[in-house]
Design a protein around this motif. Structure first.
Motif, PDB file in Angstrom:
ATOM      1  N   UNK A  62       8.443   2.759   5.150  1.00 28.47           N
ATOM      2  CA  UNK A  62       8.561   2.812   6.396  1.00 28.47           C
ATOM      3  C   UNK A  62       9.138   2.955   7.048  1.00 28.47           C
ATOM      4  N   UNK A  63      10.851   3.775   6.743  1.00 28.76           N
ATOM      5  CA  UNK A  63      11.960   4.109   7.319  1.00 28.76           C
ATOM      6  C   UNK A  63      11.346   5.987   6.572  1.00 28.76           C
ATOM      7  N   UNK A  64      10.194   5.966   6.398  1.00 28.44           N
ATOM      8  CA  UNK A  64      10.454   7.908   6.471  1.00 28.44           C
ATOM      9  C   UNK A  64      11.107   8.597   5.469  1.00 28.44           C
ATOM     10  N   UNK A  65      11.757   7.909   4.322  1.00 28.54           N
ATOM     11  CA  UNK A  65      12.177   8.642   3.512  1.00 28.54           C
ATOM     12  C   UNK A  65      11.916   8.422   2.009  1.00 28.54           C
ATOM     13  N   UNK A  66      11.405   7.866   1.908  1.00 26.75           N
ATOM     14  CA  UNK A  66      10.319   7.428   0.110  1.00 26.75           C
ATOM     15  C   UNK A  66       8.963   8.385   0.042  1.00 26.75           C
ATOM     16  N   UNK A  67       9.227   8.935  -1.308  1.00 24.04           N
ATOM     17  CA  UNK A  67       7.838  10.069  -0.677  1.00 24.04           C
ATOM     18  C   UNK A  67       7.498   9.259  -2.372  1.00 24.04           C
ATOM     19  N   UNK A  68       6.393   8.808  -2.647  1.00 24.07           N
ATOM     20  CA  UNK A  68       5.872   9.221  -3.907  1.00 24.07           C
ATOM     21  C   UNK A  68       4.964  10.015  -3.982  1.00 24.07           C
ATOM     22  N   UNK A  69       5.425  11.209  -5.483  1.00 30.10           N
ATOM     23  CA  UNK A  69       5.162  11.637  -5.775  1.00 30.10           C
ATOM     24  C   UNK A  69       4.436  11.891  -7.503  1.00 30.10           C
ATOM     25  N   UNK A  70       2.859  12.897  -7.121  1.00 27.25           N
ATOM     26  CA  UNK A  70       2.485  13.210  -8.627  1.00 27.25           C
ATOM     27  C   UNK A  70       2.774  13.651 -10.271  1.00 27.25           C
ATOM     28  N   UNK A  71       3.607  12.255 -10.379  1.00 30.96           N
ATOM     29  CA  UNK A  71       4.466  12.012 -11.709  1.00 30.96           C
ATOM     30  C   UNK A  71       3.115  11.402 -12.880  1.00 30.96           C
ATOM     31  N   UNK A  72       2.528  11.576 -12.842  1.00 30.67           N
ATOM     32  CA  UNK A  72       0.970  10.633 -13.407  1.00 30.67           C
ATOM     33  C   UNK A  72       1.551   9.912 -14.253  1.00 30.67           C
ATOM     34  N   UNK A  73       2.393   9.220 -13.510  1.00 27.67           N
ATOM     35  CA  UNK A  73       3.258   7.522 -14.678  1.00 27.67           C
ATOM     36  C   UNK A  73       3.554   7.731 -15.481  1.00 27.67           C
ATOM     37  N   UNK A  74       4.090   8.945 -15.676  1.00 27.01           N
ATOM     38  CA  UNK A  74       5.122   9.104 -16.655  1.00 27.01           C
ATOM     39  C   UNK A  74       6.030   9.727 -16.775  1.00 27.01           C
ATOM     40  N   UNK A  75       6.845   9.510 -17.683  1.00 25.25           N
ATOM     41  CA  UNK A  75       8.299   9.853 -17.394  1.00 25.25           C
ATOM     42  C   UNK A  75       8.084  11.327 -18.071  1.00 25.25           C
ATOM     43  N   UNK A  76       7.391  11.490 -19.402  1.00 24.27           N
ATOM     44  CA  UNK A  76       7.361  12.819 -19.865  1.00 24.27           C
ATOM     45  C   UNK A  76       6.826  14.091 -19.254  1.00 24.27           C
TER      46      UNK A  76
END
Length: 116
Positions: A62-76
């Motif tokens: 809500x403060x415009x400083x976070x993005x969810x990015x296409x990491x495919x939900x996996x750390x690898x």
């Protein structure tokens, strides 16, 4: 998102593209109403995979400083690995260990999170 966040993301995505990695935004700014939806999902585990969500009104989305990015939900994934190695150069850090897609913009020169 803020102009600073957008510009930093653009520079980061361009650098990633040069390295053969395509980074895209899957979620950015959220209204309080949208955050209420995610909060309800988190509380009931009935939607959005029951993913962790901040209380409405407290989310950094809500403060415009976070993005969810296409990491495919996996750390690898290639995207996540590239972000772990390079995101901090563009002011992004991974601040929620259980959410590999959650990247917070704090300004250029911020350090990587210790658990990344």
């Amino acid at each position: 998102m803020t102009t600073s966040t957008a510009c930093a993301f653009d520079k980061m995505a361009s650098a990633a593209k040069q390295a053969g990695v395509k980074i895209t935004v899957t979620s950015g700014f959220r209204t309080v109403a949208r955050q209420e939806y995610f909060w309800n999902c988190y509380q009931t585990k009935a939607c959005n995979n029951g993913n962790l969500a901040a209380r409405p009104g407290t989310s950094k989305h809500g403060r415009d400083v976070v993005l969810d990015l296409n990491t495919d939900c996996g750390s690898q994934s290639g995207v996540h690995q590239w972000l772990k190695n390079n995101g901090h150069k563009y002011g992004f850090k991974h601040t929620v260990k259980s959410e590999p897609w959650y990247w917070e913009f704090g300004g250029v020169g911020v350090r990587r999170a210790s658990f990344s």
